[in-house]
Scaffold this motif. Sequence first.
Motif, PDB file in Angstrom:
ATOM      1  N   LEU A  60       1.568   5.629   6.580  1.00 25.34           N
ATOM      2  CA  LEU A  60       0.646   4.520   6.824  1.00 25.34           C
ATOM      3  C   LEU A  60       1.376   3.199   7.027  1.00 25.34           C
ATOM      4  O   LEU A  60       1.005   2.396   7.884  1.00 25.34           O
ATOM      5  N   HIS A  61       2.419   2.961   6.251  1.00 20.87           N
ATOM      6  CA  HIS A  61       3.124   1.680   6.328  1.00 20.87           C
ATOM      7  C   HIS A  61       3.772   1.468   7.699  1.00 20.87           C
ATOM      8  O   HIS A  61       3.884   0.331   8.170  1.00 20.87           O
ATOM      9  N   LYS A  62       4.178   2.563   8.335  1.00 22.63           N
ATOM     10  CA  LYS A  62       4.781   2.425   9.655  1.00 22.63           C
ATOM     11  C   LYS A  62       3.730   2.143  10.721  1.00 22.63           C
ATOM     12  O   LYS A  62       3.992   1.437  11.703  1.00 22.63           O
TER      13      LYS A  62
ATOM     14  N   TYR B  54      17.151  11.661   9.794  1.00 26.19           N
ATOM     15  CA  TYR B  54      16.038  10.762  10.092  1.00 26.19           C
ATOM     16  C   TYR B  54      15.838   9.685   9.023  1.00 26.19           C
ATOM     17  O   TYR B  54      14.819   8.998   9.010  1.00 26.19           O
ATOM     18  N   CYS B  55      16.786   9.506   8.128  1.00 30.09           N
ATOM     19  CA  CYS B  55      16.619   8.566   7.017  1.00 30.09           C
ATOM     20  C   CYS B  55      16.237   7.168   7.510  1.00 30.09           C
ATOM     21  O   CYS B  55      16.856   6.626   8.419  1.00 30.09           O
ATOM     22  N   ASP B  56      15.209   6.579   6.883  1.00 21.99           N
ATOM     23  CA  ASP B  56      14.784   5.230   7.248  1.00 21.99           C
ATOM     24  C   ASP B  56      15.068   4.217   6.144  1.00 21.99           C
ATOM     25  O   ASP B  56      14.579   3.086   6.189  1.00 21.99           O
TER      26      ASP B  56
ATOM     27  N   LEU C 164       0.948   0.424  10.086  1.00 17.63           N
ATOM     28  CA  LEU C 164       0.461  -0.932   9.859  1.00 17.63           C
ATOM     29  C   LEU C 164       1.487  -1.998  10.194  1.00 17.63           C
ATOM     30  O   LEU C 164       1.177  -3.017  10.814  1.00 17.63           O
ATOM     31  N   TRP C 165       2.744  -1.748   9.765  1.00 18.56           N
ATOM     32  CA  TRP C 165       3.749  -2.811   9.844  1.00 18.56           C
ATOM     33  C   TRP C 165       5.014  -2.402  10.608  1.00 18.56           C
ATOM     34  O   TRP C 165       5.926  -3.212  10.719  1.00 18.56           O
ATOM     35  N   ASN C 166       5.056  -1.158  11.067  1.00 18.33           N
ATOM     36  CA  ASN C 166       6.269  -0.648  11.719  1.00 18.33           C
ATOM     37  C   ASN C 166       7.492  -0.926  10.859  1.00 18.33           C
ATOM     38  O   ASN C 166       8.551  -1.377  11.331  1.00 18.33           O
ATOM     39  N   ASP C 167       7.336  -0.619   9.575  1.00 16.12           N
ATOM     40  CA  ASP C 167       8.344  -1.036   8.611  1.00 16.12           C
ATOM     41  C   ASP C 167       8.521   0.055   7.572  1.00 16.12           C
ATOM     42  O   ASP C 167       7.559   0.585   7.023  1.00 16.12           O
ATOM     43  N   ALA C 168       9.768   0.400   7.265  1.00 16.73           N
ATOM     44  CA  ALA C 168      10.047   1.473   6.322  1.00 16.73           C
ATOM     45  C   ALA C 168       9.610   1.133   4.912  1.00 16.73           C
ATOM     46  O   ALA C 168       9.163   1.980   4.150  1.00 16.73           O
ATOM     47  N   GLN C 169       9.714  -0.147   4.534  1.00 15.08           N
ATOM     48  CA  GLN C 169       9.366  -0.534   3.169  1.00 15.08           C
ATOM     49  C   GLN C 169       7.862  -0.645   2.980  1.00 15.08           C
ATOM     50  O   GLN C 169       7.375  -0.527   1.865  1.00 15.08           O
ATOM     51  N   GLY C 170       7.127  -0.916   4.041  1.00 15.91           N
ATOM     52  CA  GLY C 170       5.693  -1.054   3.900  1.00 15.91           C
ATOM     53  C   GLY C 170       5.262  -2.448   3.498  1.00 15.91           C
ATOM     54  O   GLY C 170       4.266  -2.611   2.815  1.00 15.91           O
ATOM     55  N   ARG C 171       6.000  -3.486   3.912  1.00 18.30           N
ATOM     56  CA  ARG C 171       5.614  -4.849   3.566  1.00 18.30           C
ATOM     57  C   ARG C 171       5.235  -5.619   4.821  1.00 18.30           C
ATOM     58  O   ARG C 171       5.712  -5.332   5.905  1.00 18.30           O
TER      59      ARG C 171
ATOM     60  N   LEU D  73       0.847  -1.186   0.000  1.00 13.73           N
ATOM     61  CA  LEU D  73       0.000   0.000   0.000  1.00 13.73           C
ATOM     62  C   LEU D  73       0.884   1.237   0.000  1.00 13.73           C
ATOM     63  O   LEU D  73       1.902   1.277   0.697  1.00 13.73           O
ATOM     64  N   GLN D  74       0.491   2.235  -0.775  1.00 13.30           N
ATOM     65  CA  GLN D  74       1.202   3.507  -0.718  1.00 13.30           C
ATOM     66  C   GLN D  74       1.045   4.077   0.688  1.00 13.30           C
ATOM     67  O   GLN D  74      -0.068   4.190   1.205  1.00 13.30           O
ATOM     68  N   GLY D  75       2.172   4.429   1.305  1.00 13.44           N
ATOM     69  CA  GLY D  75       2.137   4.865   2.694  1.00 13.44           C
ATOM     70  C   GLY D  75       1.977   6.350   2.883  1.00 13.44           C
ATOM     71  O   GLY D  75       1.673   6.812   3.986  1.00 13.44           O
ATOM     72  N   GLU D  76       2.187   7.138   1.824  1.00 13.77           N
ATOM     73  CA  GLU D  76       2.068   8.592   1.940  1.00 13.77           C
ATOM     74  C   GLU D  76       1.726   9.181   0.590  1.00 13.77           C
ATOM     75  O   GLU D  76       1.409   8.456  -0.343  1.00 13.77           O
ATOM     76  N   SER D  77       1.741  10.507   0.494  1.00 16.72           N
ATOM     77  CA  SER D  77       1.360  11.258  -0.712  1.00 16.72           C
ATOM     78  C   SER D  77      -0.158  11.246  -0.867  1.00 16.72           C
ATOM     79  O   SER D  77      -0.880  10.717  -0.016  1.00 16.72           O
ATOM     80  N   ASN D  78      -0.666  11.794  -1.966  1.00 14.70           N
ATOM     81  CA  ASN D  78      -2.122  11.873  -2.115  1.00 14.70           C
ATOM     82  C   ASN D  78      -2.738  10.603  -2.696  1.00 14.70           C
ATOM     83  O   ASN D  78      -3.939  10.551  -2.944  1.00 14.70           O
ATOM     84  N   THR D  79      -1.906   9.570  -2.897  1.00 15.25           N
ATOM     85  CA  THR D  79      -2.451   8.260  -3.284  1.00 15.25           C
ATOM     86  C   THR D  79      -2.309   7.266  -2.122  1.00 15.25           C
ATOM     87  O   THR D  79      -2.295   6.051  -2.338  1.00 15.25           O
ATOM     88  N   VAL D  80      -2.199   7.771  -0.919  1.00 11.99           N
ATOM     89  CA  VAL D  80      -2.025   6.922   0.255  1.00 11.99           C
ATOM     90  C   VAL D  80      -3.107   5.846   0.303  1.00 11.99           C
ATOM     91  O   VAL D  80      -4.284   6.110   0.023  1.00 11.99           O
TER      92      VAL D  80
END
Length: 213
Positions: free
Chosen positions: A202-204, A38-40, A206-213, A13-20
Amino acid sequence: MSSLKITEIFYSLQGESNTVGLPTVFVRLTGCPLRCVYCDTAYAFSGGERMSIDEIINRVGQYRTKYITVTGGEPLAQSACLELMSRLADLGYQVSIETSGALDVSGVDDRVVKVMDLKTPSSGELHKNLFDNIAYLKANDQVKFVIGDDHDYQWSKAIINQYDLDQRCELLFSPTMGQQDPAELAEKILNDNLPVRFQIQLHKLLWNDAQGR
């Protein structure tokens, strides 16, 4: 044959932007000339697998979604990124690029949505911002400000006013995870009636994950 160094290609899932929230294929390119505090995605600074553009397109085609995000690292650090995005757009995909705003965006295909992250003071890379890029932003592009503290917030407001950014494209304010309280930032935006979209990755959530998987 054009090729690119690729860290990963994945579907989420897209985690940010206007297509979140929309199912999206992410093509993460290797390498970045910035080192934000703060790079993840520091794992994308080096390594990766060299793939031809045809191979990348074939991999992307395995997923049934029209949304493609080219990201990094800093994807524009590899010149063949421009060709990849144009070819994806030719195939009818809705393509976006996540870029730092530190590299020239003038060559990006007009069909590609630019999500440009102007670096705030707390990033440690404020001096890398290439403000000439603002001239190449279209109405469907987006400028993101990652807010770590009140200094970042006030700086971002000043930049919006200086460049009339709200008249040019959509604006995104995102709190730095673990540093800026999201509710506090939301209250500031409401109190100042800022013309920005507040977002939490959003991905963080849902999954506490930078990649969003």
